[in-house]
Scaffold this active site. Structure first.
Site, short mmCIF file in Angstrom:
data_model
loop_
_atom_site.label_atom_id
_atom_site.label_comp_id
_atom_site.label_asym_id
_atom_site.label_seq_id
_atom_site.Cartn_x
_atom_site.Cartn_y
_atom_site.Cartn_z
N HIS A 46 -15.32 5.50 8.33
CA HIS A 46 -14.89 6.89 8.15
C HIS A 46 -16.16 7.72 8.02
CE1 HIS A 46 -10.43 6.48 7.60
NE2 HIS A 46 -10.81 5.21 7.55
N HIS A 65 -15.10 -0.39 10.93
CA HIS A 65 -14.13 0.70 10.80
C HIS A 65 -14.75 1.73 9.85
CE1 HIS A 65 -9.80 2.09 10.41
NE2 HIS A 65 -10.29 2.61 9.30
N ARG A 101 -2.46 5.95 14.36
CA ARG A 101 -2.05 5.33 13.09
C ARG A 101 -2.88 5.90 11.93
NH1 ARG A 101 -4.32 2.98 8.82
NH2 ARG A 101 -5.79 1.92 10.19
N ASP A 102 -4.16 5.60 11.89
CA ASP A 102 -4.99 6.05 10.76
C ASP A 102 -5.06 7.57 10.76
OD1 ASP A 102 -6.61 5.78 8.54
OD2 ASP A 102 -8.12 4.55 9.51
N ASN A 133 -11.78 9.41 10.46
CA ASN A 133 -12.53 8.28 10.99
C ASN A 133 -13.66 8.79 11.88
OD1 ASN A 133 -9.60 7.41 10.66
ND2 ASN A 133 -10.63 5.45 10.92
N CYS A 178 -6.91 8.18 4.56
CA CYS A 178 -5.94 7.24 3.99
C CYS A 178 -5.24 7.94 2.85
CB CYS A 178 -6.62 5.96 3.50
SG CYS A 178 -5.44 4.85 2.71
P1 HMG Z 1 6.64 -2.07 -3.16
O1 HMG Z 1 7.27 -0.84 -3.67
O2 HMG Z 1 5.89 -2.94 -4.11
O3 HMG Z 1 7.69 -2.92 -2.32
O4 HMG Z 1 5.63 -1.61 -2.02
P2 HMG Z 1 8.58 -4.16 -2.73
O5 HMG Z 1 7.99 -5.38 -2.08
O6 HMG Z 1 8.76 -4.17 -4.23
O7 HMG Z 1 9.97 -3.78 -2.04
C1 HMG Z 1 10.70 -2.64 -2.49
C2 HMG Z 1 11.68 -2.24 -1.39
O8 HMG Z 1 10.95 -1.82 -0.24
C3 HMG Z 1 12.61 -3.37 -0.94
O9 HMG Z 1 13.86 -2.76 -0.59
C4 HMG Z 1 11.95 -3.85 0.33
O10 HMG Z 1 12.85 -4.42 1.27
C5 HMG Z 1 11.39 -2.55 0.90
P3 HMG Z 1 15.15 -2.92 -1.53
O11 HMG Z 1 15.35 -4.41 -1.62
O12 HMG Z 1 14.74 -2.31 -2.84
O13 HMG Z 1 16.18 -2.17 -0.77
N1 HMG Z 1 10.24 -2.84 1.75
C6 HMG Z 1 10.07 -2.37 3.00
N2 HMG Z 1 10.83 -1.60 3.79
C7 HMG Z 1 10.39 -1.37 5.04
N3 HMG Z 1 9.23 -1.88 5.52
C8 HMG Z 1 8.45 -2.64 4.77
C9 HMG Z 1 8.87 -2.92 3.45
N4 HMG Z 1 8.31 -3.64 2.46
C10 HMG Z 1 9.15 -3.59 1.43
N5 HMG Z 1 7.31 -3.13 5.26
C11 HMG Z 1 4.50 -2.05 0.06
C12 HMG Z 1 4.82 -2.55 -1.34
C13 HMG Z 1 3.44 -2.94 0.65
C14 HMG Z 1 5.75 -2.11 0.89
C15 HMG Z 1 4.00 -0.58 -0.04
O14 HMG Z 1 2.98 -0.53 -0.98
C16 HMG Z 1 3.52 -0.03 1.27
O15 HMG Z 1 4.28 0.15 2.22
N6 HMG Z 1 2.19 0.27 1.35
C17 HMG Z 1 1.60 0.79 2.59
C18 HMG Z 1 0.44 1.68 2.28
C19 HMG Z 1 -0.23 2.11 3.58
O16 HMG Z 1 0.37 2.07 4.64
N7 HMG Z 1 -1.49 2.59 3.49
C20 HMG Z 1 -2.23 3.04 4.63
C21 HMG Z 1 -2.68 1.94 5.54
S1 HMG Z 1 -4.15 1.11 4.96
C22 HMG Z 1 -5.46 2.10 5.53
O17 HMG Z 1 -5.25 3.19 6.00
C23 HMG Z 1 -6.86 1.55 5.48
C24 HMG Z 1 -7.37 1.13 6.87
O18 HMG Z 1 -7.40 2.22 7.75
C25 HMG Z 1 -8.78 0.54 6.76
C26 HMG Z 1 -9.77 1.42 5.95
O19 HMG Z 1 -9.98 2.59 6.32
O20 HMG Z 1 -10.27 0.91 4.97
C27 HMG Z 1 -6.48 0.03 7.49
MG MG Z 2 -9.03 3.70 7.86
#
Ligand code: HMG
Ligand code: MG
Length: 313
Positions: free
Chosen positions: A221, A219, A27-28, A261, A252
């Site tokens: 990095h 967690h 995933r990450d 990581n 990320c």
């Molecule tokens: P948004 O554009 O604000 O979404 O994104 P929305 O709520 O306004 O919805 C817009 C459209 O997207 C809608 O469709 C929703 O249904 C659809 P429409 O009605 O226009 O047809 N939608 C989705 N479709 C599929 N799956 C979903 C979903 N949600 C809404 N889940 C959102 C907001 C949260 C969705 C977006 O910002 C997003 O997906 N962000 C993810 C970012 C991400 O994955 N980052 C990496 C992971 S975090 C990380 O790596 C850190 C970590 O490792 C720890 C560390 O290292 O610190 C965990």
């Molecule tokens: Mg991470």
């Protein structure tokens, strides 16, 4: 170094007997790859990780496919790995993500909050408060469905836009996630800037605020080469859940300066050297990362993978 590719075991005082590694490479790691990795390769990666003895393998994310196109195949991938002898947590950012995960029978999900406003906006398109308000019903519903919930908190030790992050701010977000019902937290050093004193200080503050150490994972990095030192500080505090990424894959896409990581092999080398059980077969894990590096077309950044895979040359 041992000639068999294993560290010499010399236990040290005051450390846990066993550590659960929360493997995040699929995933990450893969969320940050520039080229698309075929779903079949991801599934094989996860199977090999399970075969190497990892018992918690974060499989994918049910996020918006436009935000993380690398994991847009979550629906295809998850059914290919479900049923393996490992827990398979998946990331869910909102109700839509939870719907998708539950529809496929996910039993372990993770919401991901930020300790800072800037990253909440960059990663979730929400303010910090708005993102917590989105998570609250997600966590409640997941718990009602008998699903285990992890609460990530990113930028616990520094933020690329805001600089140092006050510990009290991190503790507040951690407290909010626990109050919602998250079973465990994972403290993210998303950009790898933490040093061990910071880790100790945050863990102590969380305990003071009522979060037990056994509900905390770390967690790290490895951007500044501090991940193992920070892990040791956490182990000395009693932490027994450590996130790591096979081969050191990772980063990320929404945080500049987030690199790989902590590599699982580097972690296992240290843990086994300290006599701490992990259940992981380091040889099989290294072979998996060498195989994955071939799929990605570049060498693994893990020091241990490089040392072990070149030791006969
Ligand atoms: P948004 O554009 O604000 O979404 O994104 P929305 O709520 O306004 O919805 C817009 C459209 O997207 C809608 O469709 C929703 O249904 C659809 P429409 O009605 O226009 O047809 N939608 C989705 N479709 C599929 N799956 C979903 C979903 N949600 C809404 N889940 C959102 C907001 C949260 C969705 C977006 O910002 C997003 O997906 N962000 C993810 C970012 C991400 O994955 N980052 C990496 C992971 S975090 C990380 O790596 C850190 C970590 O490792 C720890 C560390 O290292 O610190 C965990
Ligand atoms: Mg991470």
């Amino acid at each position: 170094m041992s000639t068999e590719g294993l560290p010499m075991t010399v236990p040290a005082e005051g450390l846990p007997a066993r550590v659960r590694i929360h493997e995040v490479g699929a995933r990450d790691g893969l969320q940050n790859e520039k080229t698309a990795v075929p779903t079949a390769v991801k599934a094989e990666f996860i199977r090999r990780l399970a075969g190497a003895g990892l018992t918690t393998i974060e499989a994918t994310s049910f996020v918006h496919p436009n935000w993380v196109p690398q994991l847009a195949d979550a629906e295809e991938l998850f059914p290919q790995v479900v049923g393996l002898d490992a827990a398979l947590p998946v990331l869910v950012p909102n109700q839509r993500g939870l719907d998708r995960a539950l529809a496929l029978g996910a039993e372990y999900v993770a919401v991901f909050a930020s300790a800072t406003e800037s990253f909440a906006k960059a990663n979730l398109n929400r303010t910090l408060e708005e993102s917590l308000a989105v998570f609250e019903p997600v966590v409640r519903r997941a718990k009602d469905e008998g699903v285990r919930v992890r609460g990530y908190v990113s930028m616990c030790f520094g933020d690329p836009w805001e600089g140092p992050v006050p510990l009290a701010q991190v503790a507040r977000v951690c407290g909010a996630l626990r109050d919602m019902g998250c079973d465990e937290l994972s403290l993210g050093d998303t950009i790898g800037v933490a040093t061990p004193g910071q880790v100790r200080a945050l863990l102590a503050l969380l305990n003071e605020r009522g979060v037990p150490t056994d509900a905390i994972g770390v967690h790290f990095h490895d951007t500044y080469g501090q991940a193992l030192a920070n892990t040791l500080a956490a182990l000395q505090h009693g932490v027994t859940t450590v996130d790591a990424s096979a081969g050191g894959l990772g980063g990320c896409p929404y945080a500049k300066s987030a690199t790989g990581n902590l590599a699982t092999e580097d972690l296992v080398w240290m843990l086994h050297g300290l006599g701490i059980e992990t259940g992981v077969d380091l040889g099989r894990l290294t072979a998996t990362s060498v195989w994955m590096a071939e799929q990605l077309g570049r060498p693994s950044p893990s020091r241990t993978v490089r040392a072990l895979s070149h030791k006969d040359q």
